[in-house]
Design a protein around this motif. Structure first.
Motif, short mmCIF file in Angstrom:
data_model
loop_
_atom_site.label_atom_id
_atom_site.label_comp_id
_atom_site.label_asym_id
_atom_site.label_seq_id
_atom_site.Cartn_x
_atom_site.Cartn_y
_atom_site.Cartn_z
N LEU A 174 -7.16 0.93 2.37
CA LEU A 174 -6.97 0.29 1.06
C LEU A 174 -6.37 -1.11 1.27
N GLY A 215 -3.98 5.85 0.73
CA GLY A 215 -4.85 4.87 0.08
C GLY A 215 -6.12 4.65 0.88
N GLU A 248 1.02 4.21 -2.70
CA GLU A 248 0.78 5.61 -2.32
C GLU A 248 1.91 6.51 -2.84
N ARG A 262 -8.74 7.22 8.48
CA ARG A 262 -8.95 5.99 7.70
C ARG A 262 -8.91 4.75 8.59
N ALA A 311 -0.13 10.99 -0.42
CA ALA A 311 -1.26 10.20 -0.91
C ALA A 311 -1.58 9.15 0.13
N VAL A 361 0.85 -1.20 0.00
CA VAL A 361 0.00 0.00 0.00
C VAL A 361 0.88 1.25 0.00
N ILE A 410 -8.18 6.82 -3.33
CA ILE A 410 -7.05 7.44 -2.66
C ILE A 410 -7.36 8.91 -2.43
N SER A 411 -6.85 9.45 -1.32
CA SER A 411 -6.91 10.89 -1.06
C SER A 411 -5.50 11.43 -1.21
N ALA A 431 -3.87 -2.60 -3.92
CA ALA A 431 -2.67 -1.78 -4.18
C ALA A 431 -1.75 -2.51 -5.16
N TYR A 473 -9.45 13.68 -4.27
CA TYR A 473 -9.65 12.23 -4.15
C TYR A 473 -9.89 11.62 -5.52
N ALA A 490 -12.63 7.96 0.26
CA ALA A 490 -11.54 8.93 0.18
C ALA A 490 -12.10 10.35 0.35
#
Ligand SMILES: Cc1ncc(COP(=O)(O)O)c(C=O)c1O
Length: 397
Positions: free
Chosen positions: A252, A56, A42, A233, A54, A38, A217-218, A257, A200, A63
């Motif tokens: 995530l 996940g 990211e 998260r 970033a 992950v 993802i954000s 990923a 996002y 996100a």
């Protein structure tokens, strides 16, 4: 013959081995929640977008929710967005308890109309703390522009409004992985997701970069905000079973990923193929003399020396007699869809906001008149010809 709206098996053929290897490595590690895969994704994604952070997330929806929660947006607050987008954009605003303010779209691009947005912001009163207020007295905490169908909202104008009125931008870049724009002011090229304070993305399987299930993802510019996103998260928990804030399970999966890492090297190629298909459509519709019947997608960044000026997540036409055209295409086994048949301000669940038919006429017209055609990267020239021919038969016999 028929043409599908989307054909994911064709895409899978191109990444089969890389995806299988990535998935096998996750199974070998047995690290399924967060962890190195992950983090690798990211970091690669942050680099792709050109942002420092970033985080996940389990979907594009989550996100967005995580960003709004990390911003502390809730009851008594309001968020401005477009009525012509996927439901989640406004659904998340509602879910955190904030009021949604819809601003109509530009009929040419289908993106939020920045002139109307400025008029709205200019007409607001401020409270003692300097927040602009809605008519209902809620504090305007964010603007969510949506880079709909894969084309960016005018970045400079957006940033100017954000600065002038002190309202942060949260970009909905769910449909815009890799979409580019060039600043009028500095000439610098950037990607969707790098305009606002945060953004996002969605990796729903049908997106330009799609996972093998839900994923998102954000991204953001501020390190402290990225830490807040990580906290939110994971149930607000840094140390296990100690909860600093109330968050959710927005994590995530490592398997997603791994799939995304395997597909990411191809995203520019896929976007470029989509643009090539759009060019073929343009040539085909022009040659067939169909431009009096259909309006092709606007390309506002064309000629600004950006490659991925429109990444054609969807190829959307405005068409005369849309519903009849759609029936004709379906009868000829040509995949097509309407994004979106009911603008959000007219959805039953948002009736309480007080909008009515006629409130936002451009969004309503787009919902009535537009149709999406197949545009996926692996579409063949003969399939594009079949789609154009079918449309020509409908309008010209
Ligand atoms: C514009 C837009 N916003 C938000 C989302 C939500 O993303 P997800 O489906 O990954 O939750 C989507 C995806 O469908 C979208 O297209």
């Amino acid at each position: 013959m028929g043409v599908p709206l989307l054909d994911l098996p064709r895409q899978h053929e191109r990444v089969r081995t890389a995806v299988a290897d990535g998935v096998a490595a996750v199974f070998a590690s047995q690290q399924f929640i967060l962890g190195k895969t992950v983090e690798d994704f990211e970091n690669s994604f942050a680099e792709l977008i050109g942002v420092p952070h970033a985080v996940g997330m389990s979907s594009g929806t989550d996100a967005q929710l995580a960003i709004l929660m990390a911003m502390g947006i809730g009851e008594g607050d309001a968020v401005i967005t477009t009525p012509y987008t996927f439901f989640a954009t406004a659904g998340c605003i509602h879910r955190v308890g904030a009021e949604t303010v819809f601003i109509d779209i530009d009929p040419a691009t289908y993106l939020i109309d920045l002139t109307l947005l400025e008029q709205y912001l200019e007409s607001r009163q401020r409270d003692d703390e300097g927040y602009l207020l809605t008519d209902k007295g809620a504090r305007i905490r964010a603007i969510i522009p949506v880079h709909l169908f894969g084309v960016c909202v005018a970045a400079d104008a957006l940033q100017n409004l954000s600065e002038k009125y002190s309202v942060p931008i949260v970009e909905d870049a769910a449909q815009a992985v890799g979409a580019e724009f060039r600043s009028w002011a500095t000439g610098e090229m950037s990607r969707a997701g790098a305009i606002g304070d945060s953004a996002y993305f969605s990796f729903f399987p049908t997106k330009n970069l799609g996972a093998a299930g839900d994923a998102g993802i954000s991204v953001c510019k501020d390190a402290d905000f990225a830490n807040k996103l990580r906290l939110v998260r994971n149930h607000g928990m840094e140390q296990r079973y100690y909860h600093r804030v109330v968050g959710g399970n927005f994590r995530l999966d490592a398997l997603q990923a791994a799939v995304l890492l395997a597909k990411m090297p191809l995203v520019h190629e896929w976007n470029s193929e989509r643009r090539g298909n759009a060019t073929d459509y343009r040539d085909g519709f022009t040659a067939a003399g169909l431009l009096d019947f259909v309006t092709l997608p606007a390309e506002p960044w064309y000629g600004r020396a950006v490659e991925n000026h429109h990444i054609y997540h969807q190829y959307v036409l405005r068409a005369h007699r849309r519903d009849e055209l759609m029936a004709h295409l379906q009868a000829n086994k040509i995949g097509c869809a309407v994004y979106y048949p009911v603008p959000l301000h007219l959805q039953e669940c948002f009736a309480y906001l007080g909008y009515q038919e006629g409130s936002l006429p451009h969004a309503e017209a787009a919902a009535r008149e537009t149709i999406a055609l197949p545009i996926f990267a692996e579409l063949r020239p003969e399939e594009i010809k079949e789609v154009v021919d079918a449309i020509a038969t409908f309008y010209k016999g």
